[in-house]
Design a protein around this motif. Structure first.
Motif, PDB file in Angstrom:
ATOM      1  N   LEU A   3      15.860 109.093  -9.936  1.00  0.00           N
ATOM      2  CA  LEU A   3      16.105 108.406 -11.201  1.00  0.00           C
ATOM      3  C   LEU A   3      17.068 107.255 -10.968  1.00  0.00           C
ATOM      4  O   LEU A   3      18.092 107.411 -10.293  1.00  0.00           O
ATOM      5  N   VAL A   4      16.745 106.090 -11.540  1.00  0.00           N
ATOM      6  CA  VAL A   4      17.631 104.931 -11.496  1.00  0.00           C
ATOM      7  C   VAL A   4      18.107 104.656 -12.916  1.00  0.00           C
ATOM      8  O   VAL A   4      17.293 104.406 -13.814  1.00  0.00           O
ATOM      9  N   THR A   5      19.421 104.716 -13.137  1.00  0.00           N
ATOM     10  CA  THR A   5      19.964 104.327 -14.440  1.00  0.00           C
ATOM     11  C   THR A   5      20.252 102.829 -14.405  1.00  0.00           C
ATOM     12  O   THR A   5      20.463 102.247 -13.335  1.00  0.00           O
ATOM     13  N   GLY A   6      20.264 102.207 -15.582  1.00  0.00           N
ATOM     14  CA  GLY A   6      20.455 100.762 -15.612  1.00  0.00           C
ATOM     15  C   GLY A   6      19.306 100.035 -14.942  1.00  0.00           C
ATOM     16  O   GLY A   6      19.470  98.931 -14.419  1.00  0.00           O
ATOM     17  N   ALA A   7      18.123 100.646 -14.971  1.00  0.00           N
ATOM     18  CA  ALA A   7      16.991 100.159 -14.186  1.00  0.00           C
ATOM     19  C   ALA A   7      16.476  98.801 -14.624  1.00  0.00           C
ATOM     20  O   ALA A   7      15.855  98.090 -13.825  1.00  0.00           O
ATOM     21  N   SER A   8      16.702  98.416 -15.858  1.00  0.00           N
ATOM     22  CA  SER A   8      16.186  97.133 -16.330  1.00  0.00           C
ATOM     23  C   SER A   8      17.150  95.982 -16.080  1.00  0.00           C
ATOM     24  O   SER A   8      16.821  94.828 -16.339  1.00  0.00           O
ATOM     25  N   GLY A   9      18.336  96.281 -15.567  1.00  0.00           N
ATOM     26  CA  GLY A   9      19.316  95.239 -15.287  1.00  0.00           C
ATOM     27  C   GLY A   9      19.092  94.585 -13.938  1.00  0.00           C
ATOM     28  O   GLY A   9      18.152  94.917 -13.206  1.00  0.00           O
ATOM     29  N   CYS A  10      19.959  93.662 -13.602  1.00  0.00           N
ATOM     30  CA  CYS A  10      19.823  92.929 -12.337  1.00  0.00           C
ATOM     31  C   CYS A  10      19.820  93.877 -11.147  1.00  0.00           C
ATOM     32  O   CYS A  10      18.845  93.947 -10.395  1.00  0.00           O
ATOM     33  N   LEU A  11      20.891  94.618 -10.972  1.00  0.00           N
ATOM     34  CA  LEU A  11      20.997  95.503  -9.820  1.00  0.00           C
ATOM     35  C   LEU A  11      19.970  96.624  -9.884  1.00  0.00           C
ATOM     36  O   LEU A  11      19.284  96.920  -8.897  1.00  0.00           O
ATOM     37  N   GLY A  12      19.837  97.260 -11.057  1.00  0.00           N
ATOM     38  CA  GLY A  12      18.919  98.378 -11.183  1.00  0.00           C
ATOM     39  C   GLY A  12      17.492  98.009 -10.854  1.00  0.00           C
ATOM     40  O   GLY A  12      16.777  98.758 -10.173  1.00  0.00           O
ATOM     41  N   SER A  13      17.039  96.847 -11.320  1.00  0.00           N
ATOM     42  CA  SER A  13      15.659  96.440 -11.066  1.00  0.00           C
ATOM     43  C   SER A  13      15.407  96.211  -9.587  1.00  0.00           C
ATOM     44  O   SER A  13      14.315  96.491  -9.074  1.00  0.00           O
ATOM     45  N   HIS A  14      16.413  95.711  -8.880  1.00  0.00           N
ATOM     46  CA  HIS A  14      16.260  95.523  -7.433  1.00  0.00           C
ATOM     47  C   HIS A  14      16.268  96.873  -6.699  1.00  0.00           C
ATOM     48  O   HIS A  14      15.549  97.050  -5.711  1.00  0.00           O
ATOM     49  N   ILE A  15      17.073  97.816  -7.167  1.00  0.00           N
ATOM     50  CA  ILE A  15      17.057  99.154  -6.577  1.00  0.00           C
ATOM     51  C   ILE A  15      15.680  99.786  -6.746  1.00  0.00           C
ATOM     52  O   ILE A  15      15.130 100.383  -5.814  1.00  0.00           O
ATOM     53  N   LEU A  19      13.258 101.106  -3.713  1.00  0.00           N
ATOM     54  CA  LEU A  19      12.792 102.489  -3.587  1.00  0.00           C
ATOM     55  C   LEU A  19      11.269 102.557  -3.557  1.00  0.00           C
ATOM     56  O   LEU A  19      10.686 103.346  -2.791  1.00  0.00           O
ATOM     57  N   LEU A  20      10.615 101.733  -4.365  1.00  0.00           N
ATOM     58  CA  LEU A  20       9.153 101.707  -4.345  1.00  0.00           C
ATOM     59  C   LEU A  20       8.636 101.242  -2.986  1.00  0.00           C
ATOM     60  O   LEU A  20       7.610 101.740  -2.501  1.00  0.00           O
ATOM     61  N   GLU A  21       9.332 100.304  -2.376  1.00  0.00           N
ATOM     62  CA  GLU A  21       8.945  99.847  -1.035  1.00  0.00           C
ATOM     63  C   GLU A  21       9.061 100.958   0.000  1.00  0.00           C
ATOM     64  O   GLU A  21       8.388 100.919   1.042  1.00  0.00           O
ATOM     65  N   GLN A  22       9.916 101.955  -0.301  1.00  0.00           N
ATOM     66  CA  GLN A  22      10.062 103.117   0.581  1.00  0.00           C
ATOM     67  C   GLN A  22       9.101 104.238   0.189  1.00  0.00           C
ATOM     68  O   GLN A  22       9.206 105.356   0.705  1.00  0.00           O
ATOM     69  N   SER A  23       8.179 103.941  -0.727  1.00  0.00           N
ATOM     70  CA  SER A  23       7.160 104.898  -1.192  1.00  0.00           C
ATOM     71  C   SER A  23       7.769 106.107  -1.901  1.00  0.00           C
ATOM     72  O   SER A  23       7.199 107.202  -1.871  1.00  0.00           O
ATOM     73  N   GLU A  24       8.914 105.894  -2.554  1.00  0.00           N
ATOM     74  CA  GLU A  24       9.542 106.973  -3.311  1.00  0.00           C
ATOM     75  C   GLU A  24       8.922 107.072  -4.709  1.00  0.00           C
ATOM     76  O   GLU A  24       8.396 106.093  -5.249  1.00  0.00           O
ATOM     77  N   THR A  25       8.983 108.264  -5.291  1.00  0.00           N
ATOM     78  CA  THR A  25       8.618 108.445  -6.691  1.00  0.00           C
ATOM     79  C   THR A  25       9.848 108.124  -7.522  1.00  0.00           C
ATOM     80  O   THR A  25      10.892 108.760  -7.364  1.00  0.00           O
ATOM     81  N   VAL A  26       9.715 107.124  -8.391  1.00  0.00           N
ATOM     82  CA  VAL A  26      10.882 106.579  -9.081  1.00  0.00           C
ATOM     83  C   VAL A  26      10.736 106.735 -10.595  1.00  0.00           C
ATOM     84  O   VAL A  26       9.730 106.332 -11.183  1.00  0.00           O
ATOM     85  N   ALA A  27      11.758 107.323 -11.200  1.00  0.00           N
ATOM     86  CA  ALA A  27      11.871 107.365 -12.656  1.00  0.00           C
ATOM     87  C   ALA A  27      12.958 106.375 -13.068  1.00  0.00           C
ATOM     88  O   ALA A  27      13.926 106.177 -12.338  1.00  0.00           O
ATOM     89  N   VAL A  28      12.770 105.747 -14.225  1.00  0.00           N
ATOM     90  CA  VAL A  28      13.747 104.768 -14.687  1.00  0.00           C
ATOM     91  C   VAL A  28      14.275 105.200 -16.047  1.00  0.00           C
ATOM     92  O   VAL A  28      13.519 105.606 -16.927  1.00  0.00           O
TER      93      VAL A  28
END
Length: 323
Positions: A3-15, A19-28
């Motif tokens: 899970l990424v909190t603050g996912a829609s912000g500058c830093l969060g969106s880059h995180i 993670l997607l580039e690492q083929s992780e399952t990501v929740a926002v």
């Protein structure tokens, strides 16, 4: 699932992208009614969780199936008038999240703090710096420090949490209302009156995300790691930004800002009530060489920044001019 909190912000969106580039399952974690424009092109690849750090009940569902958290949510504003709101989000919001994560059995958490929580030096500093918050009336600085103190209390109770302290992030998706996006737009529109005599520590999104992934993978619980790529003067930074934006840099370069600080100091009480960007303490900070070392992160987790100052600035400038 991560899970990424603050996912829609500058830093969060880059995180999220890292993670997607690492083929992780990501929740926002996104606020209800947040358009989350930085994530819309990725929406089908993400697990969407609506919630609010200040609403503990909403975090229960948000953490279902989550094993790791990148806690990047926070409020960073230059206004002392927003002190109460920054403490609510940055401190109480972090406590609420960690309580919910403990109850949900989350295995590991990366708390994204800030160099502000380390303190503001006059020269280079590292993680061992004695915090000098008493010297500044800066709500963001104090809220991030208090949030770190809360994180350590949870670590002492047995939770697995590691802390990263990024320097100033120069990147696409930057904050155009209050952050570096605003500074660059002011520079582009010739609204910056002068170049401060001090210096700052900066990092680009690519280096920062790689650093955060490394800290999550190899960092020691309860420890903090400074992630910084470049220590530069404001003259270097603004000159680079002006070149990227194809405008002239401000010509006025005062040798000291002490007289401006003296003029603003009597307004401290007033600035606690109205949103004015340049308080006496903000201006005093612009006169310091606020630089940091990342030796600990380099040696312990393999942090190796590679982006040049020009690359990170041009990335942010390209995004701004394409909006």
């Amino acid at each position: 699932m991560i899970l990424v909190t603050g996912a829609s912000g500058c830093l969060g969106s880059h995180i999220v992208r890292g993670l997607l580039e690492q083929s992780e399952t990501v929740a926002v974690l996104v606020l209800p009614n947040d358009p989350a424009s930085t994530l819309q092109s990725l929406r089908e690849r993400l697990v969407w969780r609506e919630g609010d750090l200040l609403d503990s009940a909403s975090l229960v569902h948000a953490l279902e199936g989550v094993t790791q958290i990148y806690h990047a949510a926070g409020l960073a504003l230059p206004y002392e008038s927003e002190r109460k709101r920054m403490f609510a989000v940055n401190v109480q919001g972090t406590v609420n999240l960690l309580c919910a994560a403990r109850d949900a059995g989350v295995e590991r958490i990366l708390h994204v703090s800030s160099i502000a929580a380390v303190g503001y030096p006059t020269q280079e500093a590292d993680e061992s710096m004695i915090y000098n918050g008493d010297a500044f009336r800066l709500a963001y600085m104090h809220s991030k420090r208090d949030a770190e103190d809360q994180v350590r209390r949870f670590c002492e109770s047995g939770m697995n949490i590691v802390i990263a302290c990024p320097s100033a992030v120069i990147a696409s998706n930057c904050d155009v209302l209050h952050g570096w996006g605003k500074v660059m737009l002011d520079l582009q529109n010739r609204r910056l009156p002068f170049i401060p005599p001090g210096g700052i520590a900066v990092i680009g999104a690519q280096d920062l995300v790689r650093g955060l992934l490394a800290v999550m993978a190899r960092g020691k619980s309860g420890e903090r790691y400074i992630l910084n790529a470049h220590n530069v003067s404001y003259l270097e930074l603004f000159t680079c930004m002006a070149a990227a934006l194809a405008v002239d840099s401000p010509r006025w370069q005062p040798r000291t800002l002490g007289w401006i600080v003296a003029l603003l100091r009597p307004l401290d009480v007033l600035l606690a009530k109205i949103p004015v960007r340049l308080s006496a303490d903000v201006v005093a900070l612009l006169g310091r060489q606020v630089h940091y070392r990342s030796d600990k992160a380099r040696e312990h987790v393999g942090f190796a920044p590679a982006q040049s100052l020009e690359h990170m600035v041009h990335e942010a400038a390209s995004w701004l001019t394409s909006r």
